[in-house]
Design an enzyme around this catalytic site. Structure first.
Site, short mmCIF file in Angstrom:
data_model
loop_
_atom_site.label_atom_id
_atom_site.label_comp_id
_atom_site.label_asym_id
_atom_site.label_seq_id
_atom_site.Cartn_x
_atom_site.Cartn_y
_atom_site.Cartn_z
N ASP A 91 1.30 -1.75 2.99
CA ASP A 91 2.05 -2.66 2.12
C ASP A 91 2.37 -3.96 2.83
OD1 ASP A 91 2.47 -1.62 -0.42
OD2 ASP A 91 4.14 -0.33 0.24
N GLU A 190 3.20 2.32 -11.14
CA GLU A 190 4.42 3.10 -10.86
C GLU A 190 5.33 3.18 -12.07
OE1 GLU A 190 6.29 2.10 -7.15
OE2 GLU A 190 8.04 3.36 -7.57
#
Ligand code: KIV
Length: 272
Positions: A91, A190
């Site tokens: 990330d 998500e």
């Protein structure tokens, strides 16, 4: 037991696209350190995400915002040293890519060069399109992340399911198509309704990897510490716990304390 359709000696971004094309689901978990990554890789996972969730599970912060680029590089290099097979995605942390495409590229290059990672992940849609293009132009594979994007938690205000309204759902589908068009190799979705996630997966050729997005997508990702039951206060509906390590570890450590206090440990066979 392996349900793999084809053996991949090393998983690459191309393997993931092949898996989607052949209908093989993609398995992905987070890891942040050498020991855990070694176990996860050895167990046959396809993708390891060095997620900025390290900010929560490793450092104890309430959100993912405080973790720094240096800290992400530290976690990523520990993971890289452990793996033989999995594809490693790292990330880009909050604040390392939002200001402009040049900064985004500089951050992505630091991750690739200093940790040895294979790819990076960024949260967001059209607002970060130019940054994604710049990173891809440098030859760095990019995974997108749409739906609930925890780096924007203060904008959303809550961690509830995203894109329940039509307007946001349409924007999400447009963003997913844009991410595919510019060249992302996969997208994490998500916490969105399962029906919408399936629709997104069917409207692009790149893999859609879900967390709290149902089973109509091309793969699943969970935070390792959550699925092993090391964390116990976080109980979203989408989380399946495969172990209850919080309890098992607490019991083991309590037993050790007792054994030391009672002088049961070490015994005659445990000394020189
Ligand atoms: O940081 C992370 O763990 C993630 C997953 C929740 C996908 O981004």
């Amino acid at each position: 037991m392996s349900l793999a359709k084809k053996e991949y000696k090393r998983v690459t971004v191309k393997s993931l696209v092949d898996m989607k094309a052949s209908g093989e689901k993609i398995s992905m978990l987070t890891a942040y350190d050498y020991t855990m990554a070694k176990i996860v890789d050895g167990a046959g996972i396809d993708v390891i995400l060095v997620g900025d969730s390290a900010s929560n599970v490793m450092a104890g912060h309430e959100t993912t915002l405080p973790i720094t680029l240096d800290q992400m590089i530290y976690h990523a290099s520990s993971v890289i040293r452990a793996i033989d097979r999995a594809l490693i995605v790292v990330d880009l942390p909050f604040g390392s890519y939002q200001s402009d495409p040049k900064e985004a590229l500089r951050s992505a290059i630091r991750i690739m060069k200093e940790s040895g990672a294979h790819s990076v992940k960024l949260e967001g849609g059209k607002e970060i399109k130019e940054s994604i293009k710049r990173i891809l132009n440098a030859g760095i594979p990019v995974m997108g992340h749409l739906g609930l994007t925890p780096q924007s938690i203060y904008k959303f205000g809550t961690y509830t399911v995203r894109a329940k309204e039509e307007e946001e759902a349409i924007r999400l589908i447009q963003d997913a198509k844009m991410l595919e068009r510019v060249g992302c190799f996969a997208i994490v979705l998500e916490k969105i309704p399962a029906k919408l996630a399936k629709q997104v997966a069917e409207s692009v050729n790149i893999p859609i990897i879900g967390i709290g997005a149902g089973n109509g997508v091309d793969g699943q990702v969970l935070v390792l510490h959550d699925m092993l039951g090391m964390t116990h206060e976080f109980n979203p509906r989408f989380l399946r716990r495969y172990l209850n390590l919080y309890e098992d570890m607490t019991n083991a450590i309590s037993q050790y304390v007792c054994d030391v206090k009672s002088q049961d440990f070490p015994n005659d066979n445990e000394q020189y």
